[in-house]
Write a protein that holds these residues in place. Structure first.
Motif, PDB file in Angstrom:
ATOM      1  N   PHE A  71       0.829  -1.203   0.000  1.00 59.86           N
ATOM      2  CA  PHE A  71       0.000   0.000   0.000  1.00 59.86           C
ATOM      3  C   PHE A  71       0.864   1.254   0.000  1.00 59.86           C
ATOM      4  O   PHE A  71       0.643   2.181  -0.775  1.00 59.86           O
ATOM      5  CB  PHE A  71      -0.926  -0.009   1.223  1.00 59.86           C
ATOM      6  CG  PHE A  71      -1.687   1.263   1.415  1.00 59.86           C
ATOM      7  CD1 PHE A  71      -2.825   1.520   0.658  1.00 59.86           C
ATOM      8  CD2 PHE A  71      -1.273   2.209   2.345  1.00 59.86           C
ATOM      9  CE1 PHE A  71      -3.541   2.701   0.827  1.00 59.86           C
ATOM     10  CE2 PHE A  71      -1.980   3.392   2.520  1.00 59.86           C
ATOM     11  CZ  PHE A  71      -3.115   3.636   1.765  1.00 59.86           C
ATOM     12  N   ILE A  72       1.867   1.283   0.869  1.00 56.22           N
ATOM     13  CA  ILE A  72       2.745   2.458   0.979  1.00 56.22           C
ATOM     14  C   ILE A  72       3.514   2.679  -0.316  1.00 56.22           C
ATOM     15  O   ILE A  72       3.552   3.793  -0.844  1.00 56.22           O
ATOM     16  CB  ILE A  72       3.719   2.303   2.170  1.00 56.22           C
ATOM     17  CG1 ILE A  72       2.942   2.389   3.484  1.00 56.22           C
ATOM     18  CG2 ILE A  72       4.818   3.358   2.109  1.00 56.22           C
ATOM     19  CD1 ILE A  72       3.746   2.016   4.712  1.00 56.22           C
ATOM     20  N   GLU A  75       2.919   1.556  -3.375  1.00 54.81           N
ATOM     21  CA  GLU A  75       2.064   1.874  -4.516  1.00 54.81           C
ATOM     22  C   GLU A  75       1.663   3.337  -4.498  1.00 54.81           C
ATOM     23  O   GLU A  75       1.482   3.953  -5.535  1.00 54.81           O
ATOM     24  CB  GLU A  75       0.817   0.988  -4.509  1.00 54.81           C
ATOM     25  CG  GLU A  75       1.101  -0.432  -4.931  1.00 54.81           C
ATOM     26  CD  GLU A  75      -0.114  -1.328  -4.812  1.00 54.81           C
ATOM     27  OE1 GLU A  75      -1.228  -0.820  -4.558  1.00 54.81           O
ATOM     28  OE2 GLU A  75       0.047  -2.535  -4.970  1.00 54.81           O
ATOM     29  N   ARG A  76       1.530   3.916  -3.325  1.00 57.18           N
ATOM     30  CA  ARG A  76       1.132   5.314  -3.180  1.00 57.18           C
ATOM     31  C   ARG A  76       2.316   6.266  -3.317  1.00 57.18           C
ATOM     32  O   ARG A  76       2.141   7.397  -3.745  1.00 57.18           O
ATOM     33  CB  ARG A  76       0.480   5.547  -1.812  1.00 57.18           C
ATOM     34  CG  ARG A  76      -0.736   4.709  -1.572  1.00 57.18           C
ATOM     35  CD  ARG A  76      -1.964   5.556  -1.761  1.00 57.18           C
ATOM     36  NE  ARG A  76      -3.167   4.846  -1.388  1.00 57.18           N
ATOM     37  CZ  ARG A  76      -4.028   4.369  -2.262  1.00 57.18           C
ATOM     38  NH1 ARG A  76      -3.808   4.499  -3.538  1.00 57.18           N
ATOM     39  NH2 ARG A  76      -5.111   3.759  -1.862  1.00 57.18           N
ATOM     40  N   CYS A  77       3.500   5.831  -2.913  1.00 59.59           N
ATOM     41  CA  CYS A  77       4.655   6.733  -2.839  1.00 59.59           C
ATOM     42  C   CYS A  77       5.579   6.665  -4.039  1.00 59.59           C
ATOM     43  O   CYS A  77       6.281   7.624  -4.329  1.00 59.59           O
ATOM     44  CB  CYS A  77       5.467   6.439  -1.581  1.00 59.59           C
ATOM     45  SG  CYS A  77       4.538   6.746  -0.065  1.00 59.59           S
ATOM     46  N   PRO A 136       6.199   6.630  -7.872  1.00 54.95           N
ATOM     47  CA  PRO A 136       5.482   6.904  -9.134  1.00 54.95           C
ATOM     48  C   PRO A 136       5.683   5.743 -10.106  1.00 54.95           C
ATOM     49  O   PRO A 136       6.720   5.084 -10.105  1.00 54.95           O
ATOM     50  CB  PRO A 136       6.151   8.177  -9.651  1.00 54.95           C
ATOM     51  CG  PRO A 136       7.458   8.263  -8.964  1.00 54.95           C
ATOM     52  CD  PRO A 136       7.326   7.513  -7.670  1.00 54.95           C
TER      53      PRO A 136
END
Length: 138
Positions: free
Chosen positions: A126-127, A129-131, A133
């Motif tokens: 999750f982290i 995939e969000r952080c 690019p």
């Protein structure tokens, strides 16, 4: 009384070892509160100890672990790695780090009833995939 994970055709060993399950919460059926955790390592130890019965119930598996280790978790609230549905991502990461576990069980902040589970791998995915690019498609 602990809920049994063993159905007529299913056993703990098969569920944990063949299904990529790391740990199973043992819950009190009346309150839905996590009272213990049975891990893949517990099952492997039972099997290597030569006392593994393919139709063993959870209470027997937990009892075996407690007898072999001189106590085990014994349902101590401090030994069960949980997080509340009100915890922040920071709190959750601190739970993983301080408890040295790969899985946490999500419980209701008011009742402590089991809601779900979360693995360290899921949080990291999750982290990242969000952080991170996505790669450019040049």
């Amino acid at each position: 009384m602990l809920r049994s994970l063993v159905g007529s055709e299913m056993c703990i060993r098969d569920r944990l070892l063949n299904s990529q399950i790391q740990a199973v919460p043992v819950i009190d059926p009346s309150s839905q509160v996590v009272v213990d955790v049975l891990s893949r390592n517990d099952v492997v130890r039972m099997e290597s100890g030569g006392v593994f019965n393919l139709r063993v119930h959870v209470r027997e598996a937990v009892s075996f672990r407690q007898n072999r280790s001189g106590g085990g978790t014994g349902g101590s609230k401090n030994s069960i790695a949980v997080f509340k549905d009100t915890d922040t991502l920071r709190d959750i990461m601190l739970h993983f780090a301080s408890r040295h576990v790969k899985i946490l069980f999500l419980v209701d902040a008011t009742t402590d009833a089991l809601i779900g589970q979360l693995t360290l791998s899921e949080v990291l995915a999750f982290i990242f995939e969000r952080c991170v690019p996505p790669p450019s498609s040049d």
